[in-house]
Design a protein around this motif. Structure first.
Motif, short mmCIF file in Angstrom:
data_model
loop_
_atom_site.label_atom_id
_atom_site.label_comp_id
_atom_site.label_asym_id
_atom_site.label_seq_id
_atom_site.Cartn_x
_atom_site.Cartn_y
_atom_site.Cartn_z
N SER A 251 14.19 6.57 1.43
CA SER A 251 15.39 7.38 1.95
C SER A 251 14.62 8.18 3.29
O SER A 251 15.72 8.25 4.09
N ASP A 252 13.47 8.36 3.30
CA ASP A 252 13.03 8.92 4.36
C ASP A 252 12.94 8.09 5.60
O ASP A 252 13.39 8.43 6.66
N TRP A 253 12.42 6.77 5.49
CA TRP A 253 12.72 5.78 6.33
C TRP A 253 14.14 5.48 6.87
O TRP A 253 14.32 5.51 8.02
N TYR A 254 15.11 5.39 6.20
CA TYR A 254 16.63 5.34 6.55
C TYR A 254 16.94 6.47 7.20
O TYR A 254 17.53 6.27 8.56
N HIS A 255 16.94 7.72 6.85
CA HIS A 255 17.21 8.75 7.53
C HIS A 255 16.51 8.92 9.13
O HIS A 255 16.88 9.54 9.68
N ASP A 256 15.07 8.51 9.08
CA ASP A 256 14.56 8.44 10.15
C ASP A 256 15.36 7.78 11.58
O ASP A 256 15.56 7.96 12.55
N GLU B 5 0.67 -1.40 0.12
CA GLU B 5 0.07 -0.02 -0.12
C GLU B 5 0.75 1.42 0.03
O GLU B 5 0.36 2.27 -0.47
N ASN B 6 2.08 1.19 0.56
CA ASN B 6 2.92 2.46 0.85
C ASN B 6 4.12 2.53 -0.23
O ASN B 6 4.82 3.62 0.05
N VAL B 7 4.14 1.58 -1.21
CA VAL B 7 5.34 1.85 -2.08
C VAL B 7 4.83 3.12 -3.02
O VAL B 7 3.77 3.28 -3.31
N ASP B 8 6.07 3.82 -3.25
CA ASP B 8 5.98 4.96 -4.04
C ASP B 8 6.90 5.10 -5.25
O ASP B 8 8.02 4.14 -4.87
N GLY B 9 6.62 5.82 -6.32
CA GLY B 9 7.64 5.92 -7.26
C GLY B 9 8.32 7.28 -7.31
O GLY B 9 9.06 7.39 -8.30
N PHE B 10 8.28 8.04 -6.17
CA PHE B 10 8.90 9.25 -6.17
C PHE B 10 10.45 9.34 -5.67
O PHE B 10 10.62 8.19 -4.90
N LYS B 11 11.26 10.01 -6.23
CA LYS B 11 12.69 9.86 -6.03
C LYS B 11 13.23 11.03 -5.61
O LYS B 11 12.60 12.17 -5.78
N THR B 12 14.34 11.17 -4.94
CA THR B 12 15.08 12.12 -4.26
C THR B 12 16.81 11.98 -4.70
O THR B 12 17.10 10.53 -4.78
N SER B 13 17.42 12.97 -4.68
CA SER B 13 18.80 12.80 -5.13
C SER B 13 19.68 13.34 -3.86
O SER B 13 19.84 14.44 -3.50
N PRO B 14 20.15 12.38 -3.07
CA PRO B 14 20.80 12.67 -1.75
C PRO B 14 22.07 12.72 -1.83
O PRO B 14 22.76 13.36 -0.74
N TYR B 15 22.92 12.68 -2.84
CA TYR B 15 24.33 12.76 -2.89
C TYR B 15 24.72 13.86 -3.75
O TYR B 15 24.59 13.78 -4.93
N GLU B 16 25.75 14.74 -2.94
CA GLU B 16 25.93 16.05 -3.60
C GLU B 16 27.08 15.77 -4.82
O GLU B 16 27.33 16.58 -5.57
N ASP B 17 27.79 14.46 -4.61
CA ASP B 17 28.76 14.05 -5.57
C ASP B 17 28.44 13.60 -6.87
O ASP B 17 29.05 13.21 -7.65
N ASP B 18 26.94 13.23 -6.96
CA ASP B 18 26.41 12.49 -8.25
C ASP B 18 24.86 12.97 -8.05
O ASP B 18 24.05 12.12 -7.71
N SER B 19 24.62 13.96 -8.40
CA SER B 19 23.20 14.49 -8.37
C SER B 19 22.31 13.75 -9.28
O SER B 19 21.08 13.79 -9.12
N ASP B 20 22.84 12.74 -10.33
CA ASP B 20 22.00 11.99 -11.23
C ASP B 20 21.53 10.75 -10.39
O ASP B 20 20.40 10.20 -10.70
N ALA B 21 22.35 10.38 -9.46
CA ALA B 21 21.97 9.03 -8.52
C ALA B 21 20.76 9.41 -7.68
O ALA B 21 20.81 10.34 -6.80
N ALA B 22 19.48 8.83 -7.85
CA ALA B 22 18.23 9.02 -7.35
C ALA B 22 17.73 7.88 -6.81
O ALA B 22 17.88 6.92 -7.41
N PHE C 127 22.73 2.45 4.00
CA PHE C 127 23.59 2.52 5.25
C PHE C 127 25.06 2.18 4.76
O PHE C 127 25.99 2.94 4.80
N GLY C 128 25.32 1.33 3.70
CA GLY C 128 26.32 0.86 3.32
C GLY C 128 27.09 2.01 2.53
O GLY C 128 28.29 2.34 2.56
N VAL C 129 26.09 2.64 1.39
CA VAL C 129 26.66 3.72 0.68
C VAL C 129 27.13 4.77 1.57
O VAL C 129 28.33 5.19 1.35
N ASP C 130 26.74 5.09 2.60
CA ASP C 130 27.06 6.11 3.48
C ASP C 130 28.46 5.87 4.19
O ASP C 130 29.15 6.79 4.41
N VAL C 131 28.57 4.40 4.61
CA VAL C 131 30.01 4.14 5.18
C VAL C 131 30.94 4.24 4.31
O VAL C 131 32.16 4.67 4.42
#
Length: 623
Positions: free
Chosen positions: A109-114, A86-103, A154-158
């Protein structure tokens, strides 16, 4: 890092590295532990959970894995597949300043950052404890479903240095959804390879979740797929990349055949998710009494929970969740018990097998089985389905003797708690009596008049919905049912979807089968009720309880057990008996009475947060 566990291994090559099924099984077990919170199967005796991070519907656990000499973080997935769909969505965000194309998917993303802030803080404390002089502490991440997506983020952040101080060598995901676009898949591969790390994206047969969101929405999986094609332990190393998924692996059932929810809830023989029962392994005494351990049994505070008629140990879920939210859980261990005839315990049909005294003996057996009532070893019980053939690790010397436990009893469980405490007062650290009676007066045997119409309705109920309607009216007050649903309650109710509190609880009772007639032989239920009605706390038992610390808690709107029974019990325990002088009285412990004004019988469900805070203070001696 990962040690073989003695299985017949199927080797697979992923991103130029070698792994084996035993490593994947252990990672799946650690992912399972995030659903269990602090309840661990014996096969994970070697891991220690140091922190549980919960934000609304999300959870992660952080700890130390002694077998692999590594820290770990495990992200829990959603509470059930239906809610995820029910909650899956197709909206994207670009969180990486060194690669703005990576979305990446905005919801993930909200789930993880919470959770991220709490995870990083907990890892820092765990590192100070286990690797105080190590610059880069060994670490792995794992997760199932949405938790697998969080483990990937999380792996990407580390790997990119956003979370420093750790060498995250392995990232595992089981049944993860597609997380981002092709640019993110390429970015993931770049930072992973630059860190010299490995990633394992495990999929199972026709699991529906890895095929969401759809590729037509410009989503692509990160590389590193291992496909479990069937229910055996064999996995296939897939030929996917940062630009394409392998059509011969999980994608083989696309686009119309990948619809299995069952495949999502079981990976490599490990049940995952709330409905992958049994999610957490339960144990039994030699007499067939079922129990489950929540937390480290060597924790500073150890309690045993006893339930009422027709209530299984699952009824503790709300109070356990509230205890986790009320503070650090690393210092608390709870053993929940199914009484004879209930849940997973033995259910004889002979009425002579049912008595409060017999249940008190079962409590003693459980505590002795758990090793709380004799010298215990940290090495003991390190066995499991996946690790039985391996040498047991040296987990330290024999622990000091534990002689006492905090005993918490609700309804008939309170009677059992009093009987056990009266028989073994030297084994009780404190006694919490919830919605119960000692049957010291004739009036204590008589329910309130408001219980009569509900009892008649229960006899006439034919469907689960009818029985649930009566159960909710029996167990909860009108004031409680008319109030809004809290965020914590919404999460704990899981799949219940009603718009108001009364409807949600009715749906929960139907979905979970908490109604006694659905879970028990009617004869067993009659035996339990008869056993409760025949029990009475005698004068000698009352004298022994006077020497203990006791909390009596009751709902003012309870129609099953009279509130006056709680007040009478409290006074009987707190006041000196007639003719007794202070010099001759037995040593007295503190006595407390908690009256919940808008509560009915099920205070452990309706008022779990208040009760959890009270219990923590009571156990600590600060209430």
């Amino acid at each position: 890092m990962w040690q073989p566990l003695g299985l017949a291994l199927a080797l697979a090559s992923v991103a130029g590295a070698q792994t084996d099924v035993s490593s994947l099984v252990r990672a799946a077990l650690v992912a399972e532990a995030s659903y269990c919170a602090t309840t661990l199967p014996p096969s994970l005796e070697a891991i220690n959970i140091s922190a549980i991070i919960e934000v609304q519907h999300e959870r992660a656990i952080v700890g130390y894995d002694a077998q692999n000499h590594s820290l770990f973080v495990s992200f829990r997935g959603t509470s059930n597949v239906e809610n995820w769909l029910e909650n899956v969505d197709g909206f994207k965000t670009s969180p990486y300043e060194d690669d703005s194309d990576a979305a990446v998917m905005e919801g993930m993303s909200d789930w993880y950052h919470d959770l991220k802030g709490g995870v990083v803080e907990a890892l820092a404390k765990a590192k100070d404890t286990h690797f105080p002089t190590t610059a880069l502490a060994p670490l792995y991440a794992t997760g199932h479903s949405a938790g697998g997506a969080c483990a990937t983020l999380f792996g990407v952040d580390v790997w990119r240095g956003n979370v420093s101080g750790y060498a995250l060598t392995d990232a595992f995901s089981f049944g993860s959804p597609r997380l981002g676009n092709a640019a993110f898949a390429a970015y993931f591969e770049k930072v992973r390879d630059a860190a010299g790390a490995r990633s394992y994206r495990v999929t199972h047969a026709e699991d529906v979740i890895p095929h969401l969101p759809q590729r037509l929405l410009n989503f692509l999986h990160v590389p590193g797929e291992l496909w479990q094609a069937n229910d055996t332990l064999a996995v296939v190393a897939c030929s996917d990349s940062a630009s394409a998924e392998d059509p011969n692996c999980s994608d083989a059932c696309a686009p119309l055949g990948c619809t299995s929810k069952a495949d999502h809830l079981r990976y490599l023989g490990v049940p995952l998710g709330k409905h992958g029962a049994p999610v957490c392994e339960t144990l039994k005494t030699s007499a067939g009494i079922n129990y489950v351990i929540h937390g480290d049994k060597h924790a500073a505070v150890c309690a045993i929970f006893l339930q009422g008629v027709a209530a299984s140990l699952d009824n503790n879920r709300f109070l356990l969740a509230a205890l986790r939210r009320a503070g650090d859980v690393s210092d608390v261990c709870v053993v929940a018990v199914d009484a004879v005839g209930i849940g997973g315990s033995v259910a004889p049909l002979d009425a002579r097998e049912y008595s409060v005294a017999r249940s008190a003996r079962d409590v003693r057996d459980v505590l002795e089985t758990v090793n709380w009532l004799r010298a215990v070893s940290a090495r003991s019980a390190y066995v499991g389905a996946y690790e039985a053939t391996q040498p047991r690790p040296d987990l330290g010397p024999t622990r000091p003797r534990r002689s006492r436990a905090h005993v918490v009893g609700h309804s008939m469980g309170g009677m059992v708690a009093m009987e056990f405490a009266a028989s073994h007062p030297d084994r009780v650290a404190s006694l919490a009596l919830l919605s119960t009676t000692a049957h010291r007066r004739a009036l204590d045997y008589v329910p309130r008049a408001a219980a009569v119409p509900n009892g008649l309705r229960l006899l006439r109920a034919r469907s689960p919905a009818d029985r649930a309607r009566v159960d909710v009216a029996f167990h909860f007050s009108r004031h409680f049912l008319s109030a809004p649903v809290s965020d914590a309650e919404r999460e704990d109710l899981g799949g219940a979807t009603g718009s108001d509190r009364k409807r949600r609880w009715r749906e929960f009772y139907v979905a979970e089968g908490n109604d006694a007639s659905e879970r028990q032989d009617p004869r067993v239920l009659r035996h339990q009720v008869r056993a409760a009605c025949r029990w009475r706390l005698g004068r000698r038992g009352l004298e022994r309880l006077r020497g203990l610390r006791v909390l009596v808690a009751h709902g003012r709107e309870d129609v099953v057990v009279r509130p006056s029974s709680a007040r009478h019990l409290y006074r009987a325990l707190a006041e000196d008996p007639p003719g007794c002088c202070a010099a001759a009285a037995a040593p007295r412990g503190d006595k407390h009475l908690l009256v919940l004004a808008d509560a009915a019988h099920m205070v452990t469900s309706s008022h779990a947060p208040r009760l959890a805070a009270t219990l923590r203070a009571f156990w600590a001696g600060t209430y």
